[in-house]
Design an enzyme around this catalytic site. Structure first.
Site, short mmCIF file in Angstrom:
data_model
loop_
_atom_site.label_atom_id
_atom_site.label_comp_id
_atom_site.label_asym_id
_atom_site.label_seq_id
_atom_site.Cartn_x
_atom_site.Cartn_y
_atom_site.Cartn_z
N SER A 1 43.12 54.84 54.45
CA SER A 1 43.43 55.01 52.93
C SER A 1 43.57 56.58 52.82
O SER A 1 44.48 57.05 53.19
CB SER A 1 41.95 54.61 52.23
OG SER A 1 42.18 54.63 51.03
N GLU B 1 48.16 44.67 48.95
CA GLU B 1 47.48 46.10 48.54
C GLU B 1 48.40 46.74 47.44
O GLU B 1 49.68 46.82 47.41
CB GLU B 1 47.61 47.28 49.64
CG GLU B 1 46.65 46.67 50.79
CD GLU B 1 46.21 47.93 51.89
OE1 GLU B 1 46.19 48.90 51.33
OE2 GLU B 1 46.23 47.56 52.90
N HIS C 1 43.03 45.91 51.13
CA HIS C 1 43.11 47.32 51.57
C HIS C 1 42.14 47.59 52.67
O HIS C 1 40.84 47.21 52.58
CB HIS C 1 42.74 48.09 50.29
CG HIS C 1 42.64 49.71 50.37
ND1 HIS C 1 43.78 50.12 51.06
CD2 HIS C 1 41.74 50.58 50.54
CE1 HIS C 1 43.67 51.57 51.13
NE2 HIS C 1 42.40 51.73 50.62
#
Length: 303
Positions: free
Chosen positions: A151, A245, A275
């Protein structure tokens, strides 16, 4: 097709979906956000009992060696956790990091880089660069080092590579951005088209975190949003992203940009995954499979 375990996870995530958010709602609730993230990851954050944990000062940055049994002591994965540059820590991600250490059969250095809003951009980049240089000073060869992150940590992985290249430092052998956040302006089409598919990353909340991290800084700076960086000369990349995502386009666009600059890129879009599904590896087999693929890639490039 997603496994039954993954479908169960998706249902659970939607059941606990907090709904849309924005900067004004978030700016005074950072401590609560951090505590909620700790609670949400608690079931998945504990590493196996035989994992060796050793706190260390990595060039002035708090860190921990997270090592599976019998790893190659001269090979290192520098890991940069996710959390929008605002939440998360090596403790929320320690289960994942231990899994990567085992899969890659190498030591992992988990970094507790400084978080926003107490420490705004480029504090996280500076900390990651300092830790990498500490590894070099400690005698580790760049050809035996890789960098990975998820991320925000995936974007930070790329930003760190760009910063190191610009400074003339020798680059690591490989890097693995997992579900990377590479565009802090949120201009990807999937930020709109996947809102009803992704219960993990909500665009308003993500852009709120970007504002907490950037302050008044330009979001298009290459080490803030690597999507705008010249990626020439970067080492081989393995980019993994879930099909569901909102950040899907952050991954596909950065992969295309790197390939255009001659970087060896392996892009994996995992069907029906959310995610950073890797965090849920104890629950979903796709998480374990993705970690295994990362391990094989790291072995290939650092051995």
């Amino acid at each position: 097709m997603a496994s039954p375990e993954s479908k169960k996870l998706l249902d659970l995530l939607w059941k606990n979906y907090p709904g849309p958010s924005n900067y004004e709602q978030m700016k005074d609730k950072v401590d609560k956000m951090r505590a909620n993230f700790v609670q949400a990851t608690k079931s998945f954050a504990t590493p196996p009992a035989d994992t060796r944990i050793e706190p260390v000062d990595a060039g002035g940055v708090p860190a921990e060696w997270v090592c599976a049994p019998d790893v190659d002591e001269d090979r290192v994965l520098l890991y940069l956790h996710g959390g929008g540059y605002v939440i998360g820590s090596i403790h929320t991600h320690k289960g994942l990091i231990a899994g990567l250490s085992a899969a890659a059969h190498c030591r992992a250095l988990a970094l507790d880089y400084r978080l926003a809003p107490e420490h705004r951009y480029p504090a996280a980049v500076d900390d990651a660069v300092a830790a990498y240089r500490w590894l070099l000073d400690a005698g580790f060869s760049p050809s035996r080092i890789a960098i990975a992150g998820d991320s925000a940590g995936g974007g930070l992985t790329l930003a760190t590579l760009v910063a190191l290249r610009e400074a003339g430092d020798p680059l690591p052998a490989a890097a693995v951005p997992i579900s990377p956040w590479t565009d802090l302006e949120g201009t990807g089409d999937s930020m709109k088209t996947h809102v009803d598919k992704d219960p993990m990353v909500e665009p308003g909340g993500l852009l709120g975190m970007a504002r907490l991290y950037l302050g008044d800084a330009d979001p298009r700076q290459p080490t803030a949003s690597p999507l705008h960086a010249d990626l020439t000369g970067l080492p081989p990349l393995l980019i993994q992203v879930g099909e569901l995502e909102t950040l899907l386009d952050d991954a596909t666009r950065i992969a295309a940009s790197a390939q255009k600059r001659g970087v060896a890129v392996t892009l994996e879009v995992w069907p029906e995954m959310v995610h950073v599904w890797h965090l849920f590896a104890p629950m979903v087999p796709e998480g374990r499979d993705a970690i295994a693929r990362i391990g094989a890639f790291l072995k290939q490039h650092t051995t």
